[in-house]
Write a protein that holds these residues in place. Structure first.
Motif, PDB file in Angstrom:
ATOM      1  N   MET A 150       3.334  -6.317   7.311  1.00  0.00           N
ATOM      2  CA  MET A 150       3.106  -5.245   8.293  1.00  0.00           C
ATOM      3  C   MET A 150       4.431  -4.557   8.628  1.00  0.00           C
ATOM      4  O   MET A 150       4.481  -3.328   8.748  1.00  0.00           O
ATOM      5  N   HIS A 151       5.501  -5.327   8.772  1.00  0.00           N
ATOM      6  CA  HIS A 151       6.806  -4.724   9.081  1.00  0.00           C
ATOM      7  C   HIS A 151       7.262  -3.790   7.963  1.00  0.00           C
ATOM      8  O   HIS A 151       7.829  -2.735   8.229  1.00  0.00           O
ATOM      9  N   VAL A 152       6.981  -4.160   6.727  1.00  0.00           N
ATOM     10  CA  VAL A 152       7.312  -3.279   5.597  1.00  0.00           C
ATOM     11  C   VAL A 152       6.513  -1.981   5.710  1.00  0.00           C
ATOM     12  O   VAL A 152       7.053  -0.885   5.552  1.00  0.00           O
ATOM     13  N   ILE A 153       5.234  -2.106   6.009  1.00  0.00           N
ATOM     14  CA  ILE A 153       4.370  -0.922   6.130  1.00  0.00           C
ATOM     15  C   ILE A 153       4.762  -0.086   7.340  1.00  0.00           C
ATOM     16  O   ILE A 153       4.853   1.140   7.252  1.00  0.00           O
ATOM     17  N   TRP A 154       5.010  -0.719   8.482  1.00  0.00           N
ATOM     18  CA  TRP A 154       5.413   0.014   9.696  1.00  0.00           C
ATOM     19  C   TRP A 154       6.705   0.785   9.476  1.00  0.00           C
ATOM     20  O   TRP A 154       6.872   1.880   9.985  1.00  0.00           O
ATOM     21  N   THR A 155       7.619   0.220   8.713  1.00  0.00           N
ATOM     22  CA  THR A 155       8.910   0.870   8.470  1.00  0.00           C
ATOM     23  C   THR A 155       8.733   2.216   7.787  1.00  0.00           C
ATOM     24  O   THR A 155       9.453   3.168   8.076  1.00  0.00           O
ATOM     25  N   ASN A 156       7.765   2.300   6.899  1.00  0.00           N
ATOM     26  CA  ASN A 156       7.570   3.518   6.119  1.00  0.00           C
ATOM     27  C   ASN A 156       6.372   4.349   6.555  1.00  0.00           C
ATOM     28  O   ASN A 156       6.178   5.445   6.056  1.00  0.00           O
ATOM     29  N   GLU A 157       5.529   3.816   7.431  1.00  0.00           N
ATOM     30  CA  GLU A 157       4.308   4.447   7.927  1.00  0.00           C
ATOM     31  C   GLU A 157       3.229   4.633   6.862  1.00  0.00           C
ATOM     32  O   GLU A 157       2.055   4.616   7.160  1.00  0.00           O
ATOM     33  N   GLU A 158       3.624   4.831   5.634  1.00  0.00           N
ATOM     34  CA  GLU A 158       2.699   4.926   4.506  1.00  0.00           C
ATOM     35  C   GLU A 158       3.444   4.319   3.321  1.00  0.00           C
ATOM     36  O   GLU A 158       4.525   4.775   2.979  1.00  0.00           O
ATOM     37  N   THR A 159       2.880   3.288   2.731  1.00  0.00           N
ATOM     38  CA  THR A 159       3.618   2.518   1.735  1.00  0.00           C
ATOM     39  C   THR A 159       2.740   2.182   0.544  1.00  0.00           C
ATOM     40  O   THR A 159       1.612   1.745   0.716  1.00  0.00           O
ATOM     41  N   THR A 160       3.278   2.342  -0.649  1.00  0.00           N
ATOM     42  CA  THR A 160       2.519   1.964  -1.843  1.00  0.00           C
ATOM     43  C   THR A 160       2.636   0.458  -2.071  1.00  0.00           C
ATOM     44  O   THR A 160       3.572  -0.187  -1.587  1.00  0.00           O
ATOM     45  N   SER A 161       1.698  -0.054  -2.832  1.00  0.00           N
ATOM     46  CA  SER A 161       1.735  -1.479  -3.161  1.00  0.00           C
ATOM     47  C   SER A 161       3.027  -1.811  -3.908  1.00  0.00           C
ATOM     48  O   SER A 161       3.620  -2.874  -3.697  1.00  0.00           O
ATOM     49  N   PHE A 162       3.515  -0.897  -4.736  1.00  0.00           N
ATOM     50  CA  PHE A 162       4.757  -1.144  -5.473  1.00  0.00           C
ATOM     51  C   PHE A 162       5.979  -1.155  -4.553  1.00  0.00           C
ATOM     52  O   PHE A 162       6.907  -1.942  -4.757  1.00  0.00           O
ATOM     53  N   ASP A 163       5.988  -0.302  -3.522  1.00  0.00           N
ATOM     54  CA  ASP A 163       7.081  -0.327  -2.538  1.00  0.00           C
ATOM     55  C   ASP A 163       7.112  -1.669  -1.814  1.00  0.00           C
ATOM     56  O   ASP A 163       8.176  -2.242  -1.580  1.00  0.00           O
ATOM     57  N   ILE A 164       5.930  -2.156  -1.464  1.00  0.00           N
ATOM     58  CA  ILE A 164       5.832  -3.457  -0.783  1.00  0.00           C
ATOM     59  C   ILE A 164       6.324  -4.559  -1.707  1.00  0.00           C
ATOM     60  O   ILE A 164       7.129  -5.409  -1.298  1.00  0.00           O
ATOM     61  N   LEU A 165       5.877  -4.538  -2.950  1.00  0.00           N
ATOM     62  CA  LEU A 165       6.297  -5.563  -3.916  1.00  0.00           C
ATOM     63  C   LEU A 165       7.804  -5.516  -4.152  1.00  0.00           C
ATOM     64  O   LEU A 165       8.451  -6.565  -4.247  1.00  0.00           O
ATOM     65  N   ASP A 166       8.389  -4.321  -4.243  1.00  0.00           N
ATOM     66  CA  ASP A 166       9.841  -4.191  -4.420  1.00  0.00           C
ATOM     67  C   ASP A 166      10.590  -4.815  -3.255  1.00  0.00           C
ATOM     68  O   ASP A 166      11.577  -5.527  -3.442  1.00  0.00           O
ATOM     69  N   LYS A 167      10.141  -4.555  -2.033  1.00  0.00           N
ATOM     70  CA  LYS A 167      10.805  -5.095  -0.838  1.00  0.00           C
ATOM     71  C   LYS A 167      10.684  -6.621  -0.805  1.00  0.00           C
ATOM     72  O   LYS A 167      11.647  -7.321  -0.517  1.00  0.00           O
ATOM     73  N   VAL A 168       9.506  -7.118  -1.156  1.00  0.00           N
ATOM     74  CA  VAL A 168       9.287  -8.563  -1.148  1.00  0.00           C
ATOM     75  C   VAL A 168      10.151  -9.246  -2.209  1.00  0.00           C
ATOM     76  O   VAL A 168      10.736 -10.294  -1.962  1.00  0.00           O
TER      77      VAL A 168
END
Length: 100
Positions: A12-30
């Motif tokens: 959720m923090h990853v998504i909140w940071t960007n407000e709109e996030t792709t699954s690949f953006d989330i995977l990159d951050k993780v």
């Protein structure tokens, strides 16, 4: 308020940071933080959609874009209130302890 696991809160923090996030953006951050496997992240995202914590705002090919359904400030307020109740502490006492 929806109950989220620690891993779901992390996402959720990853998504909140960007407000709109792709699954690949989330995977990159993780991957950058070395927290969870790709399969785990995809499972958690599906679970979070079911819980209505997030929703899929668009899909392009295999790429999903997620947006939060939970307001970050409201979520944090509820979590802080839970913490205070569990520890039988007022907000003033918490602030005093944090400033010690």
């Amino acid at each position: 308020m929806i109950k989220l696991s620690d891993c779901e809160i992390y996402i959720m923090h990853v998504i909140w940071t960007n407000e709109e996030t792709t699954s690949f953006d989330i995977l990159d951050k993780v991957k950058e933080d070395k927290k969870l496997s790709e399969k785990t992240v995809r499972t958690l995202l599906a679970r979070m959609v079911k819980k209505k914590a997030i929703y899929i705002s668009s899909k392009t090919g295999k790429t999903y874009t997620y947006k939060p359904l939970i307001d970050k400030n409201e979520f944090l307020r509820v979590e802080i209130d839970k913490f205070l109740e569990i520890h039988q502490m007022s907000k003033e006492e918490l602030m005093w302890r944090l400033n010690k």
